[in-house]
Design an enzyme around this catalytic site. Structure first.
Site, short mmCIF file in Angstrom:
data_model
loop_
_atom_site.label_atom_id
_atom_site.label_comp_id
_atom_site.label_asym_id
_atom_site.label_seq_id
_atom_site.Cartn_x
_atom_site.Cartn_y
_atom_site.Cartn_z
CE LYS A 1 -0.78 -0.02 5.05
NZ LYS A 1 -0.55 1.36 5.47
NE ARG B 1 -6.22 1.52 11.99
CZ ARG B 1 -5.03 1.29 11.43
NH1 ARG B 1 -4.12 2.25 11.38
NH2 ARG B 1 -4.74 0.10 10.93
CE1 TYR C 1 12.45 31.82 -0.69
CE2 TYR C 1 12.72 29.43 -0.70
CZ TYR C 1 12.32 30.60 -1.33
OH TYR C 1 11.80 30.55 -2.60
CG MET D 1 8.26 23.16 -3.83
SD MET D 1 7.05 24.14 -4.75
CE MET D 1 6.34 25.13 -3.43
#
Length: 338
Positions: free
Chosen positions: A33, A117, A248, A293
């Site tokens: 998964k 859950r 930054y 980013m």
């Protein structure tokens, strides 16, 4: 561009260790998964088939459809299908959802033995069997999930006791409603290695197969080897003078003249910003300043930089777990098997 290397020998090494605990390859159900824990769904499915794994576990129907040709058995954990399948099984997570499954669907019933859950309550077992029969579904298995198998507490033991009670009742109900012999499974990676006498029909193994399982020292399996290593390519280099700042906010200030380089891997690719200002690669090369980013700056001039080859170590800098480090890696990063 940044890229990922997948080590087949390490993967097979881990599967050998797992197969020893399950007493055979046929009882391994590889959890694929979330893009195979960030490793690459199709890449890992291909290697698993080569090794001889015949079972897989995924979260969605889309994942199951993509790997249907690689396995004899696939279990979907989190979605209700639009139509039945001969190969794919689907999880019942709630009593009220049973009527939503297409007639004839092969299903496995998840029971909540303490995680609170997903899964029906233990007290709902009789009702669930009745509704599954009424909905004309094909019930093949009953399973549960451990909440604390990776911790040295008593919870693993009482959940096993609860599941034993579930098994005993499910066997009787299966005979009553005519479902035939059921399969039972409860072991995830950590649970498998706590059990010296594994006797279930399969084990759902994820993080152990990928070599990044973190356990207390008393339970640790040191022979497991990480499968994934992450690399980035240099975009540019520059010489910093004493006192100059990087990136930054200018968070990093050079204490002396030095050379730094910018690499094509940032938080847009899955590099958690929590690793900024202090992260060091597997080769002890320091990240300087903030993670951008698409870029990260390191105290290096190498053309190719190993970001990490063990997600458990990288996770320490972000104060998280290897799962988050791995699944954050974007699917479009190139993955290569060696």
């Amino acid at each position: 561009m940044a890229y990922i290397i997948l080590n087949k020998n390490n993967f097979f090494n881990n599967l050998d260790i797992i197969a020893k605990s399950t007493k055979g390859r046929d009882k391994i159900a590889l959890v694929l998964k979330d893009n195979a824990y960030g490793h690459g769904l199709l890449e890992m499915a291909h290697m698993a088939k080569e090794y001889g794994v015949k079972r897989a576990v995924v979260r969605t129907c889309q994942e199951a459809n993509k790997i249907e040709d690689f396995f004899d058995y696939i279990l979907v954990l989190g979605e209700i299908p639009a139509s039945k399948s001969d190969k794919i099984r689907y999880t019942i997570n709630d009593v009220d959802s049973i009527s939503r499954f297409p007639k004839g669907t092969k299903v496995e019933l998840k029971v909540d033995t303490g995680m609170h859950r997903n899964g029906i309550l233990m007290s709902e077992l009789d009702e669930a069997f009745s509704k599954i029969k009424e909905a004309k579904l094909s019930l093949e298995a009953v399973f549960t999930h451990h909440r604390s198998a990776d911790e040295l507490t008593s919870e693993w033991f009482w959940q096993n006791d609860n599941f034993k009670t579930v098994k005993e009742r499910a066997i009787k109900l299966s005979k009553k409603f005519g479902f035939g012999t059921l399969r039972f499974h409860s072991s995830n990676s950590a649970s498998l290695f706590r059990n010296n006498n594994f006797d279930e029909d399969m084990a759902r193994v994820g993080i152990a197969a990928y070599g990044c399982m973190k356990l207390p020292d008393a339970l640790s399996i040191k022979e497991l080897k990480p499968v994934l290593s992450l690399w980035a390519s240099k975009v540019s280099s520059r010489e910093l003078k004493t006192g100059q700042r990087v990136g930054y906010g200018g968070d990093y200030e050079a204490l002396k003249d030095c050379v730094v380089s910018n690499y094509d891997f940032g938080y847009g690719d899955g590099f958690l910003r929590a690793c900024a200002n202090g992260y060091k690669t597997s080769n002890a090369i320091e990240l300087v300043g903030r993670i951008s980013m698409d870029n990260s700056t390191f105290m290096s001039s190498e053309d190719e930089l190993l970001i990490f080859d063990d997600a458990t170590e990288a996770a320490k800098y972000a104060k998280t777990i290897s799962y988050e480090i791995l699944t954050a890696l974007k699917a479009d990063i190139k993955r290569e098997i060696i």
